[in-house]
Design a protein around this motif. Structure first.
Motif, PDB file in Angstrom:
ATOM      1  N   THR A 173      37.794 -66.313 -27.641  1.00 46.96           N
ATOM      2  CA  THR A 173      37.057 -67.146 -26.446  1.00 46.96           C
ATOM      3  C   THR A 173      37.358 -68.761 -26.934  1.00 46.96           C
ATOM      4  OG1 THR A 173      34.988 -67.165 -27.336  1.00 46.96           O
ATOM      5  CG2 THR A 173      35.561 -65.444 -25.642  1.00 46.96           C
ATOM      6  N   ARG A 174      37.577 -69.060 -28.082  1.00 47.85           N
ATOM      7  CA  ARG A 174      37.486 -70.821 -28.427  1.00 47.85           C
ATOM      8  C   ARG A 174      38.922 -71.139 -27.890  1.00 47.85           C
ATOM      9  NH1 ARG A 174      38.242 -68.003 -33.335  1.00 47.85           N
ATOM     10  NH2 ARG A 174      40.100 -68.456 -34.437  1.00 47.85           N
ATOM     11  N   HIS A 175      39.859 -70.268 -27.487  1.00 50.52           N
ATOM     12  CA  HIS A 175      41.308 -70.673 -27.297  1.00 50.52           C
ATOM     13  C   HIS A 175      41.253 -70.477 -26.029  1.00 50.52           C
ATOM     14  CE1 HIS A 175      41.941 -71.719 -31.225  1.00 50.52           C
ATOM     15  NE2 HIS A 175      42.151 -70.789 -31.653  1.00 50.52           N
ATOM     16  N   GLY A 194      46.159 -68.563  -7.015  1.00 47.69           N
ATOM     17  CA  GLY A 194      46.634 -69.527  -7.927  1.00 47.69           C
ATOM     18  C   GLY A 194      46.019 -69.728  -9.351  1.00 47.69           C
ATOM     19  N   LYS A 195      44.905 -69.232  -9.566  1.00 49.00           N
ATOM     20  CA  LYS A 195      44.105 -69.466 -10.743  1.00 49.00           C
ATOM     21  C   LYS A 195      44.781 -68.966 -12.015  1.00 49.00           C
ATOM     22  CE  LYS A 195      39.678 -68.789 -13.278  1.00 49.00           C
ATOM     23  NZ  LYS A 195      38.375 -68.088 -12.965  1.00 49.00           N
ATOM     24  N   VAL A 196      45.072 -69.489 -12.939  1.00 44.39           N
ATOM     25  CA  VAL A 196      45.644 -69.093 -14.345  1.00 44.39           C
ATOM     26  C   VAL A 196      44.878 -68.826 -15.259  1.00 44.39           C
ATOM     27  CG1 VAL A 196      47.675 -69.224 -15.752  1.00 44.39           C
ATOM     28  CG2 VAL A 196      48.044 -70.031 -13.545  1.00 44.39           C
ATOM     29  N   THR A 197      44.577 -67.651 -15.888  1.00 43.84           N
ATOM     30  CA  THR A 197      43.727 -67.663 -16.832  1.00 43.84           C
ATOM     31  C   THR A 197      44.489 -67.444 -18.311  1.00 43.84           C
ATOM     32  OG1 THR A 197      41.874 -66.770 -15.665  1.00 43.84           O
ATOM     33  CG2 THR A 197      41.751 -66.449 -18.250  1.00 43.84           C
ATOM     34  N   VAL A 198      44.299 -68.235 -19.350  1.00 44.67           N
ATOM     35  CA  VAL A 198      45.346 -67.797 -20.648  1.00 44.67           C
ATOM     36  C   VAL A 198      44.381 -67.379 -21.898  1.00 44.67           C
ATOM     37  CG1 VAL A 198      46.884 -68.914 -22.115  1.00 44.67           C
ATOM     38  CG2 VAL A 198      46.753 -69.774 -19.958  1.00 44.67           C
ATOM     39  N   GLU A 199      44.417 -66.125 -22.198  1.00 43.47           N
ATOM     40  CA  GLU A 199      43.742 -65.806 -23.464  1.00 43.47           C
ATOM     41  C   GLU A 199      44.646 -65.778 -24.748  1.00 43.47           C
ATOM     42  OE1 GLU A 199      40.886 -62.433 -21.363  1.00 43.47           O
ATOM     43  OE2 GLU A 199      43.096 -62.413 -20.823  1.00 43.47           O
ATOM     44  N   THR A 200      43.967 -65.911 -25.698  1.00 46.34           N
ATOM     45  CA  THR A 200      44.652 -65.881 -27.201  1.00 46.34           C
ATOM     46  C   THR A 200      44.111 -64.689 -27.933  1.00 46.34           C
ATOM     47  OG1 THR A 200      45.046 -68.189 -27.115  1.00 46.34           O
ATOM     48  CG2 THR A 200      45.223 -67.262 -29.043  1.00 46.34           C
ATOM     49  N   ASP A 206      44.110 -73.497 -34.448  1.00 47.03           N
ATOM     50  CA  ASP A 206      42.731 -73.940 -34.944  1.00 47.03           C
ATOM     51  C   ASP A 206      42.663 -75.371 -35.367  1.00 47.03           C
ATOM     52  OD1 ASP A 206      41.040 -71.651 -34.101  1.00 47.03           O
ATOM     53  OD2 ASP A 206      41.990 -70.667 -35.813  1.00 47.03           O
ATOM     54  N   ARG A 207      43.946 -75.966 -35.513  1.00 47.23           N
ATOM     55  CA  ARG A 207      43.898 -77.255 -36.094  1.00 47.23           C
ATOM     56  C   ARG A 207      44.568 -78.282 -35.069  1.00 47.23           C
ATOM     57  NH1 ARG A 207      45.513 -77.132 -42.100  1.00 47.23           N
ATOM     58  NH2 ARG A 207      46.885 -75.463 -41.345  1.00 47.23           N
ATOM     59  N   VAL A 208      45.009 -77.869 -33.971  1.00 47.70           N
ATOM     60  CA  VAL A 208      45.842 -78.727 -32.911  1.00 47.70           C
ATOM     61  C   VAL A 208      45.081 -78.864 -31.573  1.00 47.70           C
ATOM     62  CG1 VAL A 208      47.794 -78.603 -34.252  1.00 47.70           C
ATOM     63  CG2 VAL A 208      47.330 -76.983 -32.488  1.00 47.70           C
ATOM     64  N   VAL A 209      45.623 -79.518 -30.658  1.00 54.00           N
ATOM     65  CA  VAL A 209      45.248 -79.369 -29.108  1.00 54.00           C
ATOM     66  C   VAL A 209      46.576 -78.785 -28.769  1.00 54.00           C
ATOM     67  CG1 VAL A 209      44.682 -80.570 -27.184  1.00 54.00           C
ATOM     68  CG2 VAL A 209      44.002 -81.723 -29.411  1.00 54.00           C
TER      69      VAL A 209
END
Length: 291
Positions: free
Chosen positions: A283-285, A267-273, A224-227
């Motif tokens: 969803t914010r990540h 080839g679409k990559v979805t990254v969930e956290t 929450d505090r970095v890119v």
């Protein structure tokens, strides 16, 4: 008339739900491989893994709800590579219902006979599942390959390690590759720009045309505090947060999380956290890119 209007509204609602469910089904069918990624654990001072235990429970639950194929680890599981840390983490990782594909980090390299110790315990973590026979290996699928590259010392590579990386990327071309390393190269994450891979020829690895992304941990960053997810020079960099301790930008807040990668036929990559203990992703990540 009111009754007819109400009936039509109910029918329309059901049709919309069916349409949404069908769209979700179509989306799921499009995914060719989906995997969870666990970050650094290496707890101290006590060899206890409460957040890793909860993350394993979450991953097992997700495996029932969604199509998960396997789990990977980005290294630094046992602090200092000590026997007590390895011994205590083993029953936790044995609870994983999916194959577990880990790499080493700098912590594992602190042990005597570091690679042999790591491989011995990795085989215990995967009892009855595919064996890990080397600290560097490749997981290849129809639409993508994962190059699993443990460091040769600390968090860095030697000349032979760089040659191995280049050989795998060139052999796999034109298939897209996700490279899993413990730490990204220095400078990628300005929050701790001095820490990471320093070998000068890693720049050659990072410019291979089929390299789509580099997945790493090591920095123990607060999501929450970095890119934590970014693109640089055509390569996507994805940070995996630590489960037991946060260090960057400081240790004032620790929110244990793990990430899930889904790769589609296109080839679409979805990254969930996922925050540990929470049933839905944050969803914010969310992050997406195309290989």
């Amino acid at each position: 008339m009111k009754r007819l209007t109400l009936l039509l509204a109910v029918l329309l609602g059901k049709l919309m739900l069916l349409s949404s469910a069908q769209a979700d089904t179509d989306k799921e069918q499009e995914v060719t491989v989906r995997f969870a990624v666990l970050g650094d654990a290496e707890p101290k001072p006590l060899p206890e893994f409460p957040n890793l235990i909860r993350a394993v429970e979450d991953v097992n639950r997700l495996a029932e709800q969604r199509k998960l194929d396997f789990v990977i680890g980005v290294g630094d599981l046992p602090h200092k590579g000590t026997m007590i840390q390895y011994q205590n983490i083993t029953p936790v990782l044995q609870r994983l219902e999916l194959p577990f594909y880990p790499i080493m980090g700098n912590e594992e390299h602190n042990a005597e006979n570091a690679v042999e110790r790591f491989l011995d315990f990795a085989s215990q973590w995967n009892q009855g599942k595919p064996a890990i026979e080397s600290s560097k290996y490749v997981l290849e699928f129809d639409s993508v390959a994962l190059v699993m590259a443990s460091p040769d010392h600390g968090r860095d590579f030697n000349d032979q390690g760089i040659k191995w990386l280049l050989k795998q990327l060139q052999r796999l071309h034109p298939k897209p590759v996700l490279l899993v390393v413990h730490g990204a190269q220095t400078g990628i994450y300005p929050e701790r720009a001095d820490k990471g891979i320093t070998h000068p020829r890693f720049a050659e690895v990072a410019t291979q045309p089929n390299l789509g992304a580099i997945i790493s941990g090591d920095l123990h960053m607060d999501m929450d505090r970095v890119v934590h997810s970014k693109q640089k020079d055509g390569v996507h960099y994805l940070h995996i947060p630590a489960l037991e301790r946060t260090k960057i930008p400081d240790a004032s807040n620790h929110s244990p999380m793990f990430r899930v990668f889904s790769v589609s036929r296109s080839g679409k990559v979805t990254v969930e956290t996922y925050a540990v203990g929470e049933p839905q992703p944050l969803t914010r990540h969310d992050y997406q890119f195309t290989l």
